[in-house]
Design an enzyme around this catalytic site. Sequence first.
Site, PDB file in Angstrom:
ATOM      1  N   GLU A   2      -7.712  -0.411  -5.755  1.00  0.00           N
ATOM      2  CA  GLU A   2      -9.094  -0.886  -5.685  1.00  0.00           C
ATOM      3  C   GLU A   2     -10.113   0.228  -5.533  1.00  0.00           C
ATOM      4  O   GLU A   2     -11.256   0.105  -5.992  1.00  0.00           O
ATOM      5  CB  GLU A   2      -9.237  -1.880  -4.526  1.00  0.00           C
ATOM      6  CG  GLU A   2      -8.589  -3.234  -4.755  1.00  0.00           C
ATOM      7  CD  GLU A   2      -7.098  -3.256  -4.462  1.00  0.00           C
ATOM      8  OE1 GLU A   2      -6.496  -4.341  -4.552  1.00  0.00           O
ATOM      9  OE2 GLU A   2      -6.522  -2.190  -4.146  1.00  0.00           O
TER      10      GLU A   2
ATOM     11  N   GLU B 165      -0.693  -7.327  -2.158  1.00  0.00           N
ATOM     12  CA  GLU B 165      -1.139  -8.048  -0.960  1.00  0.00           C
ATOM     13  C   GLU B 165      -0.453  -9.410  -0.855  1.00  0.00           C
ATOM     14  O   GLU B 165      -0.099  -9.847   0.251  1.00  0.00           O
ATOM     15  CB  GLU B 165      -2.657  -8.194  -1.000  1.00  0.00           C
ATOM     16  CG  GLU B 165      -3.362  -6.847  -0.799  1.00  0.00           C
ATOM     17  CD  GLU B 165      -4.854  -6.904  -1.008  1.00  0.00           C
ATOM     18  OE1 GLU B 165      -5.592  -6.458  -0.113  1.00  0.00           O
ATOM     19  OE2 GLU B 165      -5.284  -7.387  -2.078  1.00  0.00           O
TER      20      GLU B 165
END
Length: 699
Positions: free
Chosen positions: A125, A105
Amino acid sequence: MTAHYQAHGDVAVITLDNPPVNGLGLATRKALAAAMQQAQADAAIRAIVITGAGKAFSGGADIKEFGSPKALQEPNLHSVIALVENSAKPVVAALHTVVMGGGLELALGCHYRIAAPGTSVALPEVKIGLLPGAGGTQRLPRVLGVEPALNMIVSGEAVQSDMLAMVPKQKLFDAMATSAATLADEALALARKVADVRPLPRVRDLPCRHPQGAAYFQFARNMVKGMSKNFPAPARCVDAVEAATTKKFDEGMAYERDALIELMWTSESRSLRHLFLAERAASKIPDVDADTAQRPIRKVAVIGAGTMGGGIAMNFLNAGIPVQMLEMKQEALDRGLATMRGNYEAQVKKGKLKQDKLDQRMALLSTTLAYEDLGDADLVIEAVFEDIGVKQTVFEALDRVMKPGAILASNTSTLDLNRIASFTARRQDVVGLHFFSPANVMKLLEVVRGEKTAKDVLATVMAMAKKIRKTAVVSGVCDGFIGNRMIEQYARQAGFLLDEGCTPQQVDKAMEKFGMAMGPFRMGDLAGNDIGWAIRKRRAVERASMKYSKTADLLCERGRFGQKTGAGWYDYQAGKRDALPSAEVLAMIEEHRQSLGITARKIGDEEIVQRLVFSLVNEAAHIVQEGIASRASDIDIVYLYGYGFPPHRGGPMRYADELGLFNVVQAMQRFASNPLDDAAFWTPAPLLAQLAADGKTFN
């Protein structure tokens, strides 16, 4: 400092340096933000490169901060990414080795990205019950395309940079470096090339659409629903990626943030995060330093070519370690080799293994009928019949022939390792390595520490476990160690439930609905009911006062040992593993019930689950208090990887914590009042009673 700043002429290089994977914890975020501000303030700097030291660009956020004030403390990851994205000077991400989670990210917040070949890229995640929460669901679809991005996000699996670079119209990488060795120079060259380009490209400004729109996402939801039972995160990932295609960027980011917060407070995510940390904690032995010297393991010997011995050998062959296998008769060796080859050939047929790999692995295997031929092995593992007399014969022979410093391991599942070690003059070299069946498949390895086991032996076998892709948990010495000591109580409760009115099918279905991979009676049939029978007979004298149901013994007296005999708690058809209800077994249970003068009562699923699971919890509390296990979370790892406990429950100890230990103790007191149960067993272990009284938890 966890991030370093260095000027290379007109380019500033910011290097994340927070071993082992350059996690983006608070200290690293602060250092990165300070370095970005320094680069902005220096008029001589025209462009910025962000990279990572060591063997990672960044493995992402620090999971220990989840749910803590540090996760929100500024600069949080969102703020750092915004700082990078809004930089007045171009920022190039130089990606290598590992780029995962928040690390990816962060890279997506940079204006340009260059990747070394072989870089592992992932948003994992979902594996801890979450979704990417720093823009991953909004930015990755914009650079990679909706479908490949959604596949990565929902699976959480890593994809090599070389493969991603081949995705049509991808904008994830602006360039691929020639090699990892040249990445730094090529990143500097790219930074200088784009130093004067304006406006700066931002991922957030790219369009994000799917031609089939709602129809595609409904299809994706249907697929995810069938694959992710008990886990809400994958479906929320689909929702968040759809938001990227239907909402403005900032609205999509708000949607992602809300979904993340919602997931973070689910019991499933709390359980998965617990297991993530528990697995890493299990590899640490409190009194064995991480830098303890290890003994080399270049060659392994295995005693016994049966199902267990063959499975153990395959683990080492798979890791490229030569194995010598010993049996007493050539026919037994031949059968063992044929079984191992058959297992590998089945993998080849399924496309999971190439023929040349099969040949390489079998070439590492040699056999012998003589103990004297094993003398040069660094590690020898005994996998013979579970009888102390047989073990004595084996270890006395090994003590005679093995070279000094060789590690002598027993695969015993219940016997006294200290007594086994006493059959040698080198007790410091003896350790238990309890593999679970099938040994070439099951991930758990119980490492049993004897009272004389040397620390370097423990360090060696823990490192070896990682090499053969096992999750190792250390146990002290007691009858059954961690897993099988607990399963005895679980099986006792299952037997009492039969006496009181349940059928094997009812108990199994209740536990499987709870999430267990297999109920206790199906598990017994798979493992072999005769194994438990032999253990019960061995323990009969030692535990004469302990109360048992007689149903399991009655079953074995009829020769119903399980799948291997075609009959156990269930009936089995030749060549099939389907468990079919047995009229003979139901009649046997009813007849035994009548002989005891018991009138069957209706028992609900909740009572079945609580009696079985809380029996594990109470016995485990004794195990932790006695120091057999170092920590409660080790128990959860044993039951996750060795006994099929559902991961969304987090293990028996985590599940008890989630329910509240006060409530667990109250339920145990109700069970103690049942005249057909064992009231003495349901006395809460002192550790459990104290934690419940103090309002605390195991973990």
